[in-house]
Design a protein around this motif. Structure first.
Motif, PDB file in Angstrom:
ATOM      1  N   SER A  64      -4.264   8.444  15.278  1.00  0.00           N
ATOM      2  CA  SER A  64      -4.739   8.481  16.658  1.00  0.00           C
ATOM      3  C   SER A  64      -6.256   8.351  16.701  1.00  0.00           C
ATOM      4  N   ALA A  65      -6.905   8.591  15.562  1.00  0.00           N
ATOM      5  CA  ALA A  65      -8.363   8.476  15.481  1.00  0.00           C
ATOM      6  C   ALA A  65      -8.743   8.078  14.064  1.00  0.00           C
ATOM      7  N   GLU A  66      -9.843   7.365  13.934  1.00  0.00           N
ATOM      8  CA  GLU A  66     -10.313   6.979  12.615  1.00  0.00           C
ATOM      9  C   GLU A  66     -10.645   8.229  11.813  1.00  0.00           C
ATOM     10  N   GLY A  67     -10.307   8.225  10.552  1.00  0.00           N
ATOM     11  CA  GLY A  67     -10.553   9.381   9.705  1.00  0.00           C
ATOM     12  C   GLY A  67      -9.412  10.381   9.726  1.00  0.00           C
ATOM     13  N   ASP A  68      -8.356  10.087  10.488  1.00  0.00           N
ATOM     14  CA  ASP A  68      -7.193  10.968  10.567  1.00  0.00           C
ATOM     15  C   ASP A  68      -5.940  10.142  10.265  1.00  0.00           C
ATOM     16  N   PRO A  69      -5.823   9.622   9.018  1.00  0.00           N
ATOM     17  CA  PRO A  69      -4.706   8.724   8.705  1.00  0.00           C
ATOM     18  C   PRO A  69      -3.351   9.423   8.752  1.00  0.00           C
ATOM     19  N   LYS A  70      -2.361   8.684   9.253  1.00  0.00           N
ATOM     20  CA  LYS A  70      -0.979   9.176   9.307  1.00  0.00           C
ATOM     21  C   LYS A  70      -0.073   8.060   8.804  1.00  0.00           C
ATOM     22  N   MET A  71       0.445   8.243   7.593  1.00  0.00           N
ATOM     23  CA  MET A  71       1.280   7.226   6.975  1.00  0.00           C
ATOM     24  C   MET A  71       2.663   7.187   7.618  1.00  0.00           C
ATOM     25  N   VAL A  72       3.093   5.985   7.935  1.00  0.00           N
ATOM     26  CA  VAL A  72       4.458   5.730   8.375  1.00  0.00           C
ATOM     27  C   VAL A  72       4.962   4.560   7.536  1.00  0.00           C
ATOM     28  N   ILE A  73       6.109   4.736   6.912  1.00  0.00           N
ATOM     29  CA  ILE A  73       6.723   3.675   6.124  1.00  0.00           C
ATOM     30  C   ILE A  73       7.959   3.224   6.892  1.00  0.00           C
ATOM     31  N   VAL A  74       8.025   1.934   7.161  1.00  0.00           N
ATOM     32  CA  VAL A  74       9.148   1.372   7.910  1.00  0.00           C
ATOM     33  C   VAL A  74       9.975   0.531   6.942  1.00  0.00           C
ATOM     34  N   VAL A  75      11.258   0.841   6.868  1.00  0.00           N
ATOM     35  CA  VAL A  75      12.173   0.140   5.972  1.00  0.00           C
ATOM     36  C   VAL A  75      13.272  -0.486   6.823  1.00  0.00           C
ATOM     37  N   ALA A  76      13.544  -1.759   6.572  1.00  0.00           N
ATOM     38  CA  ALA A  76      14.584  -2.455   7.335  1.00  0.00           C
ATOM     39  C   ALA A  76      15.586  -3.086   6.386  1.00  0.00           C
ATOM     40  N   ARG A  77      16.817  -3.142   6.856  1.00  0.00           N
ATOM     41  CA  ARG A  77      17.834  -3.888   6.117  1.00  0.00           C
ATOM     42  C   ARG A  77      18.701  -4.653   7.099  1.00  0.00           C
ATOM     43  N   ARG A  78      19.222  -5.763   6.595  1.00  0.00           N
ATOM     44  CA  ARG A  78      20.005  -6.665   7.437  1.00  0.00           C
ATOM     45  C   ARG A  78      21.432  -6.176   7.656  1.00  0.00           C
ATOM     46  N   TYR A  79      22.117  -5.737   6.592  1.00  0.00           N
ATOM     47  CA  TYR A  79      23.531  -5.350   6.694  1.00  0.00           C
ATOM     48  C   TYR A  79      23.741  -3.944   6.171  1.00  0.00           C
ATOM     49  N   ARG A 107       7.448  -7.199   1.387  1.00  0.00           N
ATOM     50  CA  ARG A 107       6.400  -6.491   2.117  1.00  0.00           C
ATOM     51  C   ARG A 107       6.095  -7.228   3.422  1.00  0.00           C
ATOM     52  N   TYR A 108       5.968  -6.465   4.499  1.00  0.00           N
ATOM     53  CA  TYR A 108       5.625  -7.006   5.812  1.00  0.00           C
ATOM     54  C   TYR A 108       4.312  -6.392   6.275  1.00  0.00           C
ATOM     55  N   ASP A 109       3.519  -7.182   6.999  1.00  0.00           N
ATOM     56  CA  ASP A 109       2.221  -6.708   7.473  1.00  0.00           C
ATOM     57  C   ASP A 109       1.799  -7.545   8.670  1.00  0.00           C
ATOM     58  N   ARG A 110       0.585  -7.343   9.116  1.00  0.00           N
ATOM     59  CA  ARG A 110       0.032  -8.135  10.216  1.00  0.00           C
ATOM     60  C   ARG A 110      -1.235  -8.831   9.734  1.00  0.00           C
ATOM     61  N   CYS A 111      -1.676  -9.822  10.500  1.00  0.00           N
ATOM     62  CA  CYS A 111      -2.894 -10.540  10.136  1.00  0.00           C
ATOM     63  C   CYS A 111      -4.122  -9.692  10.480  1.00  0.00           C
ATOM     64  N   LEU A 112      -5.267 -10.222  10.149  1.00  0.00           N
ATOM     65  CA  LEU A 112      -6.562  -9.585  10.391  1.00  0.00           C
ATOM     66  C   LEU A 112      -6.684  -8.292   9.594  1.00  0.00           C
ATOM     67  N   VAL A 113      -6.416  -7.157  10.181  1.00  0.00           N
ATOM     68  CA  VAL A 113      -6.539  -5.864   9.501  1.00  0.00           C
ATOM     69  C   VAL A 113      -5.143  -5.402   9.087  1.00  0.00           C
ATOM     70  N   PRO A 114      -4.935  -5.075   7.803  1.00  0.00           N
ATOM     71  CA  PRO A 114      -3.609  -4.609   7.380  1.00  0.00           C
ATOM     72  C   PRO A 114      -3.143  -3.406   8.207  1.00  0.00           C
ATOM     73  N   ALA A 115      -1.850  -3.336   8.463  1.00  0.00           N
ATOM     74  CA  ALA A 115      -1.291  -2.258   9.284  1.00  0.00           C
ATOM     75  C   ALA A 115      -1.499  -0.883   8.648  1.00  0.00           C
ATOM     76  N   GLY A 116      -1.668  -0.842   7.329  1.00  0.00           N
ATOM     77  CA  GLY A 116      -1.894   0.421   6.635  1.00  0.00           C
ATOM     78  C   GLY A 116      -3.358   0.727   6.392  1.00  0.00           C
ATOM     79  N   TYR A 117      -4.259  -0.032   7.021  1.00  0.00           N
ATOM     80  CA  TYR A 117      -5.694   0.161   6.811  1.00  0.00           C
ATOM     81  C   TYR A 117      -6.081   1.611   7.109  1.00  0.00           C
ATOM     82  N   GLY A 118      -6.856   2.194   6.207  1.00  0.00           N
ATOM     83  CA  GLY A 118      -7.309   3.570   6.380  1.00  0.00           C
ATOM     84  C   GLY A 118      -6.499   4.574   5.583  1.00  0.00           C
ATOM     85  N   LEU A 119      -5.352   4.147   5.046  1.00  0.00           N
ATOM     86  CA  LEU A 119      -4.559   5.028   4.188  1.00  0.00           C
ATOM     87  C   LEU A 119      -5.112   4.961   2.769  1.00  0.00           C
TER      88      LEU A 119
END
Length: 152
Positions: A64-79, A107-119
């Motif tokens: 919610s704020a820089e310097g306060d990282p909160k890791m979330v790992i998202v796992v997906a499967r098809r079947y 591995r999935y991510d977004r462009c520009l700044v990685p979604a896990g930036y700050g961890l």
């Protein structure tokens, strides 16, 4: 209503479950959605599991704020079509134990700044270690599947 209570109500209404090893609903036109990212020009864009992948993983910093990282790992499967959102490597291990041995994750991510930036920089190494421990592998060939969050 305080902000913590409001956030909890919002999460329940959106179908989001954090810190739980139960799957999150994934329906979006038949696509398996990891996460909705805001676009730089307004609106959102969905990161979806590629049609060529059976399994995927994304690392998010839900701070919610820089310097306060909160890791979330998202796992997906098809079947069956499922998405899990966990907040620790212990919870990740519990989810991965539900999957068939030898699953190959991408591995999935977004462009520009990685979604896990700050961890912590070793977060992906921890994820990969848990995958190996559970008999799976992270095989991204050095590349992530990227969703573009730039404006149109």
């Amino acid at each position: 209503m305080n902000s913590i209570c409001f956030a909890g109500v919002l999460a329940l209404c959106c179908g989001c479950v954090f810190g739980d090893t139960a799957p999150v609903p994934v329906a979006d036109g038949g696509k398996i959605v990891f996460h909705e990212f805001p676009k730089s020009g307004g609106g959102t864009v969905a990161s979806v599991l590629s049609d060529s992948d059976d399994y995927g993983v994304m690392l998010l910093n839900d701070a919610s704020a820089e310097g306060d990282p909160k890791m979330v790992i998202v796992v997906a499967r098809r079947y069956p079509a499922e998405v899990y959102r966990v907040v620790s490597v212990d919870e990740l291990e519990a989810v991965l134990r539900k999957f068939p041995a030898g699953a190959q994750f991408y591995r999935y991510d977004r462009c520009l700044v990685p979604a896990g930036y700050g961890l912590l920089e070793d977060a992906w190494e921890e994820i990969e270690g848990v995958m190996r421990k559970c008999g799976h592998r992270l095989d991204d060939g050095g590349k992530s599947r990227i969703v573009c969050t730039c404006s149109d």
